[in-house]
Scaffold this motif. Sequence first.
Motif, PDB file in Angstrom:
ATOM      1  N   SER A  84      30.059 -48.908 -24.089  1.00  0.00           N
ATOM      2  CA  SER A  84      30.367 -49.503 -22.789  1.00  0.00           C
ATOM      3  C   SER A  84      31.033 -48.528 -21.829  1.00  0.00           C
ATOM      4  O   SER A  84      31.328 -48.891 -20.680  1.00  0.00           O
ATOM      5  CB  SER A  84      31.284 -50.722 -22.974  1.00  0.00           C
ATOM      6  OG  SER A  84      32.525 -50.324 -23.546  1.00  0.00           O
ATOM      7  N   ARG A  85      31.259 -47.293 -22.243  1.00  0.00           N
ATOM      8  CA  ARG A  85      31.961 -46.334 -21.396  1.00  0.00           C
ATOM      9  C   ARG A  85      31.014 -45.649 -20.419  1.00  0.00           C
ATOM     10  O   ARG A  85      30.001 -45.068 -20.806  1.00  0.00           O
ATOM     11  CB  ARG A  85      32.691 -45.299 -22.251  1.00  0.00           C
ATOM     12  CG  ARG A  85      33.763 -45.908 -23.146  1.00  0.00           C
ATOM     13  CD  ARG A  85      34.548 -44.863 -23.896  1.00  0.00           C
ATOM     14  NE  ARG A  85      35.370 -44.065 -22.993  1.00  0.00           N
ATOM     15  CZ  ARG A  85      36.128 -43.052 -23.389  1.00  0.00           C
ATOM     16  NH1 ARG A  85      36.159 -42.701 -24.669  1.00  0.00           N
ATOM     17  NH2 ARG A  85      36.847 -42.370 -22.519  1.00  0.00           N
ATOM     18  N   GLU A  86      31.359 -45.734 -19.139  1.00  0.00           N
ATOM     19  CA  GLU A  86      30.542 -45.165 -18.073  1.00  0.00           C
ATOM     20  C   GLU A  86      31.142 -43.846 -17.585  1.00  0.00           C
ATOM     21  O   GLU A  86      32.230 -43.445 -18.017  1.00  0.00           O
ATOM     22  CB  GLU A  86      30.446 -46.163 -16.916  1.00  0.00           C
ATOM     23  CG  GLU A  86      29.833 -47.488 -17.325  1.00  0.00           C
ATOM     24  CD  GLU A  86      29.793 -48.491 -16.184  1.00  0.00           C
ATOM     25  OE1 GLU A  86      30.060 -48.098 -15.020  1.00  0.00           O
ATOM     26  OE2 GLU A  86      29.510 -49.672 -16.434  1.00  0.00           O
ATOM     27  N   LEU A  87      30.448 -43.182 -16.652  1.00  0.00           N
ATOM     28  CA  LEU A  87      30.896 -41.882 -16.170  1.00  0.00           C
ATOM     29  C   LEU A  87      32.320 -41.913 -15.628  1.00  0.00           C
ATOM     30  O   LEU A  87      33.116 -41.020 -15.887  1.00  0.00           O
ATOM     31  CB  LEU A  87      29.950 -41.367 -15.083  1.00  0.00           C
ATOM     32  CG  LEU A  87      28.519 -41.027 -15.495  1.00  0.00           C
ATOM     33  CD1 LEU A  87      27.757 -40.484 -14.299  1.00  0.00           C
ATOM     34  CD2 LEU A  87      28.492 -40.025 -16.640  1.00  0.00           C
ATOM     35  N   ALA A  88      32.632 -42.956 -14.869  1.00  0.00           N
ATOM     36  CA  ALA A  88      33.949 -43.036 -14.241  1.00  0.00           C
ATOM     37  C   ALA A  88      35.055 -43.294 -15.254  1.00  0.00           C
ATOM     38  O   ALA A  88      36.242 -43.138 -14.941  1.00  0.00           O
ATOM     39  CB  ALA A  88      33.962 -44.140 -13.189  1.00  0.00           C
ATOM     40  N   ASP A  89      34.673 -43.659 -16.506  1.00  0.00           N
ATOM     41  CA  ASP A  89      35.674 -44.003 -17.524  1.00  0.00           C
ATOM     42  C   ASP A  89      35.899 -42.896 -18.533  1.00  0.00           C
ATOM     43  O   ASP A  89      36.662 -43.076 -19.481  1.00  0.00           O
ATOM     44  CB  ASP A  89      35.222 -45.262 -18.293  1.00  0.00           C
ATOM     45  CG  ASP A  89      34.930 -46.428 -17.373  1.00  0.00           C
ATOM     46  OD1 ASP A  89      35.634 -46.552 -16.359  1.00  0.00           O
ATOM     47  OD2 ASP A  89      33.998 -47.200 -17.666  1.00  0.00           O
ATOM     48  N   THR A  90      35.244 -41.752 -18.364  1.00  0.00           N
ATOM     49  CA  THR A  90      35.303 -40.723 -19.393  1.00  0.00           C
ATOM     50  C   THR A  90      35.911 -39.430 -18.849  1.00  0.00           C
ATOM     51  O   THR A  90      36.149 -39.269 -17.658  1.00  0.00           O
ATOM     52  CB  THR A  90      33.892 -40.403 -19.929  1.00  0.00           C
ATOM     53  OG1 THR A  90      33.151 -39.690 -18.915  1.00  0.00           O
ATOM     54  CG2 THR A  90      33.141 -41.665 -20.289  1.00  0.00           C
TER      55      THR A  90
END
Length: 253
Positions: free
Chosen positions: A212-218
Motif C-alpha cells: 500500500s506504500r506509494e511514492l509520497a510515502d517512501t
Amino acid sequence: MDKKPISISFANQKGGIGKSTLTILAASWLRYVRGLNVLVVDCDFPQNSIVELREREKKAVMKNDAYKLMLQRQFERLQKKAYPVIRSTPENAENDVQVFLTSESEPYDVVLYDLPGTMGTKGVIYTISLLNYLFIPMRADRLVMQSTLNFAQTVYDKFVGNPATNIQEVFLFWNMEDRREKTNIYDLYERMLGTLDMKVYTSRIQMRSKFSRELADTDGTVYRSTLFRSDGTFLRESGMAALMDEICTTIGI
C-alpha cells in the motif's frame, strides 16, 4: 491496427482482495521490466483508484528531483513512456479501448482491465466475456473463499469453453498469504479446487504492508507505482515476480 492485444484481468466478486494493486504491479512489470506496450483500463467506477493513483504520482514526481531523474533514466533505458491509464466503466470499456487503440501509432501487447467487485454491476459480465485470460486472487478465509468459489464456478460454467466468449484460460492463485497460517488450510482448499477442475498457480503472494506504500510515502524505494518498476527485492520476496513469470508463460509472452 492489425495486431490485437491480449486482454486480461485480476477479478473477484469479493472486495478488498487486492485486485487494483495486482493490476498496477502486473502492468508495471509488463511495461518496465518486459518493455511491452501496456494499457490499463480503470473500470472500477466511481473510485477509479488507479487513475487517482496516477494523478498523485505525477504530483509526487513534480515535487521530487530524485523521482524526476529516475523517470528520465527509465525512459532512456526503455525508450518508452509510462503506460497509459484510461478511466472507463464496465459498460463503456470495449468502446473506450477501441477508440484509444485506434488513435495509437504502435500496436499494444496487453490490455489490463480493473473491474468492480460486483458481478451485478452493469457491463461486468460482458467485459469478462471479452477477456482472453482471467486471474482470480484467493485468500484463505472462509467468507472470502465462499465468495471466490462462487465467482470462479460461475466463470467456468458460463465462459470457459463457450464459443461466444474469448476466455482461453482461468487461473486462481493465493493472495495475501500469511505464513503464520497453517499450510494445511491451503492444501485443503487446493484439493477441493482440484476436484472442481480449477487451475491454481503455484506462486503465492505474501502479506506485505508495503503493497500500500506509494511514492509520497517512501524514502525513494518503489513499491506500488504506475510510473516505475517496483523494487526488485520486494517483487521477489512478495512472490509477485514468480506470479508474473507464471502469467507470462500462460499468455505466451
